[in-house]
Write a protein that holds these residues in place. Structure first.
Motif, PDB file in Angstrom:
ATOM      1  N   GLY A   1       0.808  -1.212   0.000  1.00 25.00           N
ATOM      2  CA  GLY A   1       0.000   0.000   0.000  1.00 25.00           C
ATOM      3  C   GLY A   1       0.833   1.250   0.000  1.00 25.00           C
ATOM      4  O   GLY A   1       2.034   1.242  -0.292  1.00 25.00           O
ATOM      5  N   SER A   2       0.164   2.340   0.315  1.00 17.47           N
ATOM      6  CA  SER A   2       0.831   3.639   0.346  1.00 17.47           C
ATOM      7  C   SER A   2       0.592   4.298   1.702  1.00 17.47           C
ATOM      8  O   SER A   2       0.887   5.466   1.882  1.00 17.47           O
ATOM      9  CB  SER A   2       0.252   4.518  -0.762  1.00 17.47           C
ATOM     10  OG  SER A   2      -1.158   4.632  -0.568  1.00 17.47           O
ATOM     11  N   GLY A   3       0.038   3.551   2.670  1.00 14.19           N
ATOM     12  CA  GLY A   3      -0.463   4.132   3.910  1.00 14.19           C
ATOM     13  C   GLY A   3       0.603   4.617   4.876  1.00 14.19           C
ATOM     14  O   GLY A   3       1.809   4.519   4.628  1.00 14.19           O
ATOM     15  N   ALA A   4       0.125   5.113   6.002  1.00 11.72           N
ATOM     16  CA  ALA A   4       0.978   5.760   6.987  1.00 11.72           C
ATOM     17  C   ALA A   4       1.925   4.785   7.680  1.00 11.72           C
ATOM     18  O   ALA A   4       2.983   5.166   8.167  1.00 11.72           O
ATOM     19  CB  ALA A   4       0.104   6.451   8.032  1.00 11.72           C
ATOM     20  N   PHE A   5       1.529   3.523   7.745  1.00 14.04           N
ATOM     21  CA  PHE A   5       2.374   2.523   8.401  1.00 14.04           C
ATOM     22  C   PHE A   5       2.596   1.340   7.477  1.00 14.04           C
ATOM     23  O   PHE A   5       1.749   1.013   6.659  1.00 14.04           O
ATOM     24  CB  PHE A   5       1.706   2.019   9.688  1.00 14.04           C
ATOM     25  CG  PHE A   5       1.685   3.022  10.802  1.00 14.04           C
ATOM     26  CD1 PHE A   5       2.798   3.191  11.618  1.00 14.04           C
ATOM     27  CD2 PHE A   5       0.561   3.796  11.042  1.00 14.04           C
ATOM     28  CE1 PHE A   5       2.779   4.110  12.654  1.00 14.04           C
ATOM     29  CE2 PHE A   5       0.541   4.723  12.075  1.00 14.04           C
ATOM     30  CZ  PHE A   5       1.655   4.878  12.880  1.00 14.04           C
ATOM     31  N   LYS A   6       3.771   0.713   7.636  1.00 15.11           N
ATOM     32  CA  LYS A   6       4.010  -0.578   6.998  1.00 15.11           C
ATOM     33  C   LYS A   6       3.951  -1.640   8.085  1.00 15.11           C
ATOM     34  O   LYS A   6       4.168  -1.330   9.251  1.00 15.11           O
ATOM     35  CB  LYS A   6       5.409  -0.625   6.377  1.00 15.11           C
ATOM     36  CG  LYS A   6       5.730   0.525   5.470  1.00 15.11           C
ATOM     37  CD  LYS A   6       7.205   0.471   5.100  1.00 15.11           C
ATOM     38  CE  LYS A   6       7.624   1.793   4.478  1.00 15.11           C
ATOM     39  NZ  LYS A   6       9.013   1.807   4.025  1.00 15.11           N
TER      40      LYS A   6
END
Lengths: 340, 551
Positions: free
Chosen positions: B228-233
């Motif tokens: 994804g591109s989200g705030a957390f991996k």
């Protein structure tokens, strides 16, 4: 020696029908459970079409005999299927969780034996003494306190009040990394890797749950040791040994204790099996990622693959355990052999 | 936006394999100057240094892909923290000083702006938005992800449908950074439905590279490996034990999270979770039992946030296919016999909002609203005497064992009061795995407890699911042509349409009069914090770690 190997092999062969029976019975029983897994896993808002899709995906749209043939086929390839509730292959899950349960159970049993057997011997050799009374008190307390209660009480005292015990959140605190996996037993793996810091972390985590389980298993081992010792001590061969002027330690440990071991080993086997079952509560209390909580969670949501895998793994474990105990008998008492 | 100083080197990487070694070397140099042990020495220090936040929860995360069959509710938090949507909801303050998402405001996440036309919504993606592997987020990724959500079936497809997102042909990648949704017909639900956890944007190149002929949507791969591109991996996932989030420093979706690492640890036993929180070993205890929330509310070290769950009501269902409940006086007798306040204290420990004793006149469109019934046994007896069942009757009162924590005390208290009217209720406990089939699909339970809650916060949405004939959560077999018409008219109508409020008020009046569902209380989501700030309530009832900070 060759004879023994042959008998072991025949014993393993005898276990085969048991395993086949277990496979059939668990398959039928899980299907007889109330509830429809397809509906459950489709989620609350699902419509008929998506439930049907999920039923097909799970293979539940086929007839029972068909499902059974597919299941056995997978089983022969070593595939236990995938648990829908945890989203992981059952084999992976069992391989990770079984060592966790076994490590806990074995540690608890070692601890329990380390206390119960000497105490039982002491109680038998000095009936009416303080050791005998201590034995009685421990046994009564151990049996009458449920494990979840002991567990919570220990956490309350040693973690919450005193702050001595580490946070009760499973096998390792989150500041540690799992040791490189060899056996799956963290204590063994950490020691093999020479990572003593992690070993210490794992050891600290296991103390409270192991003590909880040990308290629970103390009673039967202690009582049986005491009874078996009393019986052995009053036996003719002990009287003969004493009359022959052998020293007290030789009489007690070389002769009486050796002969008292048989019922103790039998009890240990039984204790081991019910401890693995009693684990569930302890696992829940200490967030221990073991096999008991896995099985219970799977059962609640009719997760067929997980339940079948669990029962099968336990059946194999017990076949192995019984075999090990039988072999232990022959080592302790040469009069006992396998019947051929 | 606060960004604390980061630890040297290796912390940002994965904690397994090669980077673990790298980490050991890096932190060894700073912490001890020795090579072997410092991981352990360094991590607690960093945990104190406002870098790491530990959350405990009793729920199990069973997948990292929300679109997968069998993904449970607890796993939705992964979709929230790890993936982005086109849009999100704003934030507002709650009356008790906490934070809540704001249903009224839609804010950008991956889209920087959008144009709403009669037959379509066009989104313009943020130019600097990238996936974790550095690939820019394109309209094609959005299109692929949306097509996945409406195709794979199950919950994601149903939820997309609620916003009238049904056909893959509705989604069009106009160019690299422009994405268009064609509307089947205009609805106020479409845009909010794009802000729920389902329509996540997945890195379609990574997914396609891992798709197979049997698995064109890469369900197996994304189940374990989010892209994804989200705030957390996700740096670590030990199923059944813990999930470790690591901040994505290039996140374009919003203000950078205040903590570098969030550890979500599963602890099944609620007393232990409470002890961990009170001792300050963890910063957040997510989803506390009501009892703990009540007892800890006065604590000085721990802050408790109890937010009534929007559009969710615990209620008693009276099944219209059961003869006595076809009599309006019987239904009212039951409504006046229920010991609301006792139930609220015993089953909910006073957490949540009462749903009884409200005004008889319907003035507002606020929902959930308290119904104008209260415990009054004399009025209950009057109604029963007027009915065709004056001498009472027998009825099974069904509860789910999976929800026994609130259903069992509630059912016992109701049973006790109904006995005073001469209605003999026997409590029937149904296993959790059977509950849905018996209660919602077959709708065969004469009297039962039910707790539907809608993600999209409109009364018409609640009525759509719970009052329309044959709809899933209408467990009472309720059917009223006027309700059918009113719900159909209002469901997609904008709330500022002058016809909206009168129609909704009419729906409320019918629900109060016909009583297929008797509201008891609006449940609360309880979260305890100790050393963390920025907790925000979301309708999906999962942890949004993006706004959290250490304090």
């Amino acid at each position: 020696m060759a004879g023994r190997l042959k008998t072991i092999l025949s014993r393993v062969a005898q276990a085969a029908p048991v395993v086949v029976g277990v496979v059939i019975v668990t398959f039928v029983l899980t299907r007889a459970l109330p509830g429809d897994p397809a509906v459950y896993f489709a989620g609350a808002a699902a419509d008929e079409a998506s439930i049907a899709e999920i039923r097909t995906a799970l293979g539940l749209d086929k007839s029972l005999p068909e499902q059974f043939v597919l299941y056995v086929g997978d089983l022969l390839r070593g595939d236990l299927g995938e648990s829908i509730s945890t989203g992981q292959p059952v084999v992976t899950e069992l391989a990770r969780r079984l060592p966790a349960s076994l490590e806990l159970t074995l540690t608890a049993l070692l601890l329990s034996c380390g206390v119960a057997i000497p105490l039982g011997v002491l109680a038998a050799t000095r009936p009416g003494s303080w050791a005998d009374h201590l034995c009685r008190v421990l046994v009564t307390a151990g049996v009458s306190l449920p494990t979840f209660f002991t567990g919570l009480a220990l956490i309350y005292v040693f973690y919450y009040l005193l702050g001595l015990a580490p946070t009760p959140i499973g096998r390792l605190d989150f500041i540690y990394l799992e040791p490189p996996r060899v056996t799956g037993f963290f204590l063994v793996d950490a020691a093999l890797a020479g990572d003593w810091e992690t070993w210490w972390g794992a050891a600290r985590q296991i103390v409270l749950p192991a003590v909880t389980l040990a308290l629970f298993t103390l009673a039967p081992i202690c009582r049986i040791t005491r009874a078996a010792m009393l019986q052995a001590l009053s036996a003719d061969f002990v009287r003969t040994a004493r009359a022959a002027g052998l020293t007290r330690p030789t009489v007690i440990y070389r002769y009486a204790f050796h002969n008292a071991m048989l019922p103790v080993i039998t009890t240990l086997g039984m204790v081991f099996s019910f401890t693995l079952g009693a684990n569930v509560l302890v696992e829940k209390v200490f967030a221990w990622p073991g096999i008991g909580s896995y099985a219970v969670d799977a059962l609640v949501v009719s997760d067929y693959a997980a339940v079948q895998g669990f029962v099968l793994a336990m059946a194999l474990l017990f076949v192995a355990l019984n075999l090990a105990i039988d072999i232990a008998y022959t080592l302790i008492d040469p009069r006992i052999g396998f019947e051929n | 936006m606060t960004q604390s100083k980061t630890l040297p080197g290796g912390f940002a990487g994965s904690l397994t394999g090669a980077s673990r070694r790298r980490f050991l070397q890096m932190s060894g140099a700073t912490a001890l100057g020795a090579g072997v042990l410092p991981f352990l020495k360094a991590l607690p220090a960093s945990a104190q240094a406002a870098e790491t936040l530990v959350v405990v929860t009793g729920q199990t995360i069973n997948s990292l892909d929300l679109h997968r069959t069998g993904t449970n509710r607890a796993s939705y938090q992964v979709a929230v923290n790890v993936y982005d949507r086109l849009v999100s909801f704003g934030t507002k303050e709650t009356p008790d000083g906490g934070l809540s998402y704001d249903y009224e405001t839609i804010v950008p996440e991956l889209a920087e702006s959008w144009d709403i036309a009669e037959d379509s919504i066009t989104f313009h993606l943020k130019p600097d938005a990238t996936f974790w592997d550095g690939k820019p987020v394109t309209a094609e990724d959005v299109r692929w992800s949306f097509e996945r959500a409406v195709t794979v079936g199950g919950f994601p497809t149903v939820q997309m449908k609620a916003g009238l997102l049904v056909e893959p042909s509705q989604f069009e990648a106009v160019d690299e950074k422009t994405f268009r949704v064609k509307l089947l017909h205009p609805s106020k639900l479409t845009l909010p439905d794009l802000a729920v956890p389902v329509p996540i944007v997945i890195n379609s190149e990574v997914a396609k590279a891992n798709a197979t002929a049997d698995d064109p949507w890469a369900m197996e791969y994304l189940h374990q490996n989010p892209a994804g591109s989200g705030a957390f991996k996700v740096t670590r996932w030990d199923p059944g034990q813990q999930l470790v989030y690591e901040r994505n420093d290039d996140w374009a979706g919003g203000p950078l999270p205040g903590v570098k690492r969030v550890i979500v640890r599963e602890v099944p036993n609620p007393s232990n979770r409470r002890a961990l929180l009170e001792r300050g070993d963890v910063q957040i205890n997510f989803d506390l039992p009501n009892k703990d929330a009540q007892e800890l509310a006065e604590s000085e070290t721990v802050s408790i946030f109890s937010t009534p769950i929007e559009n969710c009501i615990h209620c008693v269902g009276l099944n219209y296919s059961f003869e006595p409940f076809q009599d309006p006086d019987v239904r009212k007798a039951v409504a006046y016999a229920i010991p609301y306040a006792d139930i609220f204290q015993t089953a909910a420990y006073g957490r949540g909002a009462p749903m009884w004793g409200g005004d008889a006149a319907v003035e507002t469109t606020d929902w959930p609203r308290p119904f104008p019934y209260e415990t009054d046994l004399d009025r209950a007896r009057e109604h029963l005497a007027k009915s065709g069942f004056a001498s009472g009757f027998e009825v099974p009162l069904s509860i789910s064992l999976g929800l026994a924590d609130w259903m069992e005390p509630t059912a016992l208290l109701i049973q006790e009061n109904l006995a005073k009217l001469g209605i003999a209720a026997t409590i029937e406990k149904i296993p959790g795995a059977n509950w849905r089939t018996a209660c919602l699909v077959e709708k065969r339970l004469p009297m039962h407890l039910e707790n539907f809650g809608g993600w999209l916060n409109y009364p018409c949405y609640y009525f759509f699911w719970a009052y329309k004939e044959g709809h899933l959560f209408n467990s009472s077999n309720y059917a009223n042509p006027e309700v059918e018409t009113l719900v159909d008219e209002t469901l997609h109508m904008p709330t500022d349409n002058p016809e909206y409020a009168p129609k909704i008020k009419r729906l409320f009046e019918i629900a109060i009069e016909d009583l297929p569902r008797i509201p008891l209380w609006q449940p609360a989501l309880n979260v305890g914090t100790n050393g963390a700030t920025g907790y925000e309530y979301w309708f999906h009832r999962q942890l949004d770690a993006r706004g959290l900070e250490r304090s």
